[in-house]
Design a protein around this motif. Sequence first.
Motif, PDB file in Angstrom:
ATOM      1  N   MET A   1       0.839  -1.191   0.000  1.00 15.70           N
ATOM      2  CA  MET A   1       0.000   0.000   0.000  1.00 15.70           C
ATOM      3  C   MET A   1       0.880   1.249   0.000  1.00 15.70           C
ATOM      4  O   MET A   1       1.876   1.311   0.723  1.00 15.70           O
ATOM      5  N   LYS A   2       0.516   2.231  -0.794  1.00 20.67           N
ATOM      6  CA  LYS A   2       1.297   3.459  -0.860  1.00 20.67           C
ATOM      7  C   LYS A   2       0.989   4.331   0.350  1.00 20.67           C
ATOM      8  O   LYS A   2      -0.158   4.616   0.637  1.00 20.67           O
ATOM      9  N   LYS A   3       2.051   4.751   1.031  1.00 22.46           N
ATOM     10  CA  LYS A   3       1.876   5.588   2.209  1.00 22.46           C
ATOM     11  C   LYS A   3       2.877   6.730   2.155  1.00 22.46           C
ATOM     12  O   LYS A   3       3.791   6.738   1.375  1.00 22.46           O
ATOM     13  N   GLY A   4       2.675   7.724   3.047  1.00 21.54           N
ATOM     14  CA  GLY A   4       3.666   8.752   3.199  1.00 21.54           C
ATOM     15  C   GLY A   4       3.241  10.086   2.620  1.00 21.54           C
ATOM     16  O   GLY A   4       2.128  10.265   2.143  1.00 21.54           O
ATOM     17  N   VAL A  10      -3.655   5.954   4.375  1.00 20.28           N
ATOM     18  CA  VAL A  10      -3.435   5.196   5.603  1.00 20.28           C
ATOM     19  C   VAL A  10      -4.562   4.172   5.770  1.00 20.28           C
ATOM     20  O   VAL A  10      -5.648   4.322   5.204  1.00 20.28           O
ATOM     21  N   ALA A  11      -4.291   3.138   6.545  1.00 24.54           N
ATOM     22  CA  ALA A  11      -5.287   2.080   6.764  1.00 24.54           C
ATOM     23  C   ALA A  11      -6.484   2.618   7.537  1.00 24.54           C
ATOM     24  O   ALA A  11      -6.349   3.491   8.402  1.00 24.54           O
ATOM     25  N   SER A  12      -7.662   2.071   7.226  1.00 25.63           N
ATOM     26  CA  SER A  12      -8.879   2.484   7.929  1.00 25.63           C
ATOM     27  C   SER A  12      -9.637   1.268   8.473  1.00 25.63           C
ATOM     28  O   SER A  12     -10.006   1.219   9.640  1.00 25.63           O
ATOM     29  N   SER A  13      -9.882   0.304   7.600  1.00 29.70           N
ATOM     30  CA  SER A  13     -10.579  -0.923   8.010  1.00 29.70           C
ATOM     31  C   SER A  13     -10.112  -2.048   7.100  1.00 29.70           C
ATOM     32  O   SER A  13      -9.220  -1.857   6.268  1.00 29.70           O
ATOM     33  N   LYS A  14     -10.726  -3.194   7.228  1.00 28.20           N
ATOM     34  CA  LYS A  14     -10.337  -4.327   6.382  1.00 28.20           C
ATOM     35  C   LYS A  14     -10.643  -4.079   4.914  1.00 28.20           C
ATOM     36  O   LYS A  14      -9.996  -4.654   4.034  1.00 28.20           O
ATOM     37  N   THR A  15     -11.612  -3.225   4.637  1.00 30.32           N
ATOM     38  CA  THR A  15     -12.028  -3.020   3.244  1.00 30.32           C
ATOM     39  C   THR A  15     -11.753  -1.619   2.718  1.00 30.32           C
ATOM     40  O   THR A  15     -11.880  -1.373   1.528  1.00 30.32           O
ATOM     41  N   LEU A  16     -11.370  -0.693   3.617  1.00 30.08           N
ATOM     42  CA  LEU A  16     -11.187   0.692   3.200  1.00 30.08           C
ATOM     43  C   LEU A  16      -9.833   1.247   3.650  1.00 30.08           C
ATOM     44  O   LEU A  16      -9.275   0.810   4.663  1.00 30.08           O
ATOM     45  N   VAL A  17      -9.327   2.190   2.879  1.00 30.34           N
ATOM     46  CA  VAL A  17      -8.203   3.018   3.313  1.00 30.34           C
ATOM     47  C   VAL A  17      -8.677   4.465   3.324  1.00 30.34           C
ATOM     48  O   VAL A  17      -9.713   4.795   2.742  1.00 30.34           O
ATOM     49  N   MET A  54       2.393  21.793   5.402  1.00 26.98           N
ATOM     50  CA  MET A  54       1.501  20.764   5.952  1.00 26.98           C
ATOM     51  C   MET A  54       2.046  19.391   5.573  1.00 26.98           C
ATOM     52  O   MET A  54       2.376  19.138   4.416  1.00 26.98           O
ATOM     53  N   ILE A  55       2.143  18.497   6.548  1.00 28.44           N
ATOM     54  CA  ILE A  55       2.766  17.194   6.335  1.00 28.44           C
ATOM     55  C   ILE A  55       1.888  16.090   6.928  1.00 28.44           C
ATOM     56  O   ILE A  55       0.937  16.357   7.666  1.00 28.44           O
ATOM     57  N   LEU A  56       2.227  14.858   6.586  1.00 24.84           N
ATOM     58  CA  LEU A  56       1.599  13.694   7.213  1.00 24.84           C
ATOM     59  C   LEU A  56       2.404  13.342   8.463  1.00 24.84           C
ATOM     60  O   LEU A  56       3.596  13.111   8.399  1.00 24.84           O
ATOM     61  N   LYS A  57       1.739  13.338   9.602  1.00 25.89           N
ATOM     62  CA  LYS A  57       2.409  13.050  10.873  1.00 25.89           C
ATOM     63  C   LYS A  57       1.525  12.138  11.704  1.00 25.89           C
ATOM     64  O   LYS A  57       0.389  12.501  12.029  1.00 25.89           O
ATOM     65  N   ASN A  58       2.051  10.976  12.023  1.00 23.46           N
ATOM     66  CA  ASN A  58       1.280   9.987  12.803  1.00 23.46           C
ATOM     67  C   ASN A  58      -0.073   9.716  12.162  1.00 23.46           C
ATOM     68  O   ASN A  58      -1.117   9.666  12.837  1.00 23.46           O
ATOM     69  N   ASP A  59      -0.052   9.555  10.850  1.00 23.55           N
ATOM     70  CA  ASP A  59      -1.251   9.242  10.064  1.00 23.55           C
ATOM     71  C   ASP A  59      -2.314  10.343  10.108  1.00 23.55           C
ATOM     72  O   ASP A  59      -3.491  10.098   9.857  1.00 23.55           O
ATOM     73  N   GLU A  60      -1.897  11.561  10.427  1.00 24.75           N
ATOM     74  CA  GLU A  60      -2.816  12.692  10.424  1.00 24.75           C
ATOM     75  C   GLU A  60      -2.179  13.851   9.659  1.00 24.75           C
ATOM     76  O   GLU A  60      -0.963  13.931   9.518  1.00 24.75           O
ATOM     77  N   MET A  61      -3.035  14.759   9.183  1.00 22.71           N
ATOM     78  CA  MET A  61      -2.528  15.947   8.504  1.00 22.71           C
ATOM     79  C   MET A  61      -2.134  16.975   9.561  1.00 22.71           C
ATOM     80  O   MET A  61      -2.958  17.375  10.394  1.00 22.71           O
ATOM     81  N   TYR A  62      -0.865  17.373   9.525  1.00 22.26           N
ATOM     82  CA  TYR A  62      -0.331  18.258  10.548  1.00 22.26           C
ATOM     83  C   TYR A  62       0.187  19.536   9.899  1.00 22.26           C
ATOM     84  O   TYR A  62       0.898  19.503   8.886  1.00 22.26           O
ATOM     85  N   CYS A  63      -0.187  20.680  10.475  1.00 24.75           N
ATOM     86  CA  CYS A  63       0.288  21.965   9.969  1.00 24.75           C
ATOM     87  C   CYS A  63       1.425  22.457  10.850  1.00 24.75           C
ATOM     88  O   CYS A  63       1.221  22.770  12.033  1.00 24.75           O
ATOM     89  N   LYS A  64       2.619  22.523  10.295  1.00 27.24           N
ATOM     90  CA  LYS A  64       3.782  22.959  11.065  1.00 27.24           C
ATOM     91  C   LYS A  64       3.692  24.419  11.496  1.00 27.24           C
ATOM     92  O   LYS A  64       3.970  24.733  12.655  1.00 27.24           O
ATOM     93  N   PRO A  65       3.313  25.348  10.601  1.00 29.55           N
ATOM     94  CA  PRO A  65       3.213  26.751  11.036  1.00 29.55           C
ATOM     95  C   PRO A  65       2.230  26.949  12.186  1.00 29.55           C
ATOM     96  O   PRO A  65       2.485  27.728  13.103  1.00 29.55           O
ATOM     97  N   CYS A  66       1.090  26.258  12.134  1.00 30.89           N
ATOM     98  CA  CYS A  66       0.067  26.398  13.184  1.00 30.89           C
ATOM     99  C   CYS A  66       0.312  25.469  14.367  1.00 30.89           C
ATOM    100  O   CYS A  66      -0.376  25.563  15.394  1.00 30.89           O
ATOM    101  N   LYS A  67       1.271  24.540  14.187  1.00 30.94           N
ATOM    102  CA  LYS A  67       1.639  23.581  15.233  1.00 30.94           C
ATOM    103  C   LYS A  67       0.413  22.810  15.739  1.00 30.94           C
ATOM    104  O   LYS A  67       0.149  22.724  16.943  1.00 30.94           O
TER     105      LYS A  67
END
Length: 248
Positions: A1-4, A10-17, A54-67
């Motif tokens: 699965m493509k990640k990053g 990112v994984a969500s359930s057995k049938t969905l990402v 804005m980056i992917l961090k711990n499987d969430e969208m994270y905004c560095k400027p807004c921390k």
Amino acid sequence: MKKGLLFGIVASSKTLVRCVFCRVYIPKANKCIEQHTQGVKHKDNITLMTENGMILKNDEMYCKPCKKVVDEEESVSKHINSESHANWQAAIEDLTDGEYIQLESYLTSEKEEAYCEVCKKDINCSLQVIEAHVNSIIHRSNILERLKPLNGIFLVENDDEVYCKVCDEYIDNTVQSVLEHIDDDEEHIDWFAEMEDLIEQQDISLERYLANENEVNVYCKRCDMEIICDFESIETHVHSESHLNNFG
């Protein structure tokens, strides 16, 4: 699965990402994932994110400027247009404009530093740290050294002064005086404005004239020749038949 960062899947359930960037769920099949990640909306979101820290961090969208982790209900574009993010963007642009500070490494990766080209060092990319840096005497001095050869300003035997070739004028050899001359002196500003209007799209370079105290000519790349650096001579040249015939 493509990640990053490039994909945001990112994984969500057995049938969905889940696509963190687009806030959508996708069937857990390579074809469906590929189709989504090659789509216009997904690519546009990635572009917006890399331009805005804005980056992917711990499987969430994270905004560095807004921390902060961006709310699940908030799209990329909605967050960028939010008051907090827009205020940061305006402030950082104001602080770094003309200061030779590169934000790309901070905005496009997990790196927390921007890079100052004139000081040749990384700086923590917070508004407070950058403000202190751009106002420091070391940075102002390095900016001055970068600007002198671009503005026809040279050291003289008297260390107390520098000479502006453009204005034929001596200036106190202090960071404040030289920068004020470059930014605020009407004669200096008007010379550059008029000269830039005259040589625009004419393949005429001022670089050597401004960087060398004893140089009296500018260089026409189109005609492979030098011309005396005064308005009358350059204007005559750019309207000459030989210069016009060399166009294109």
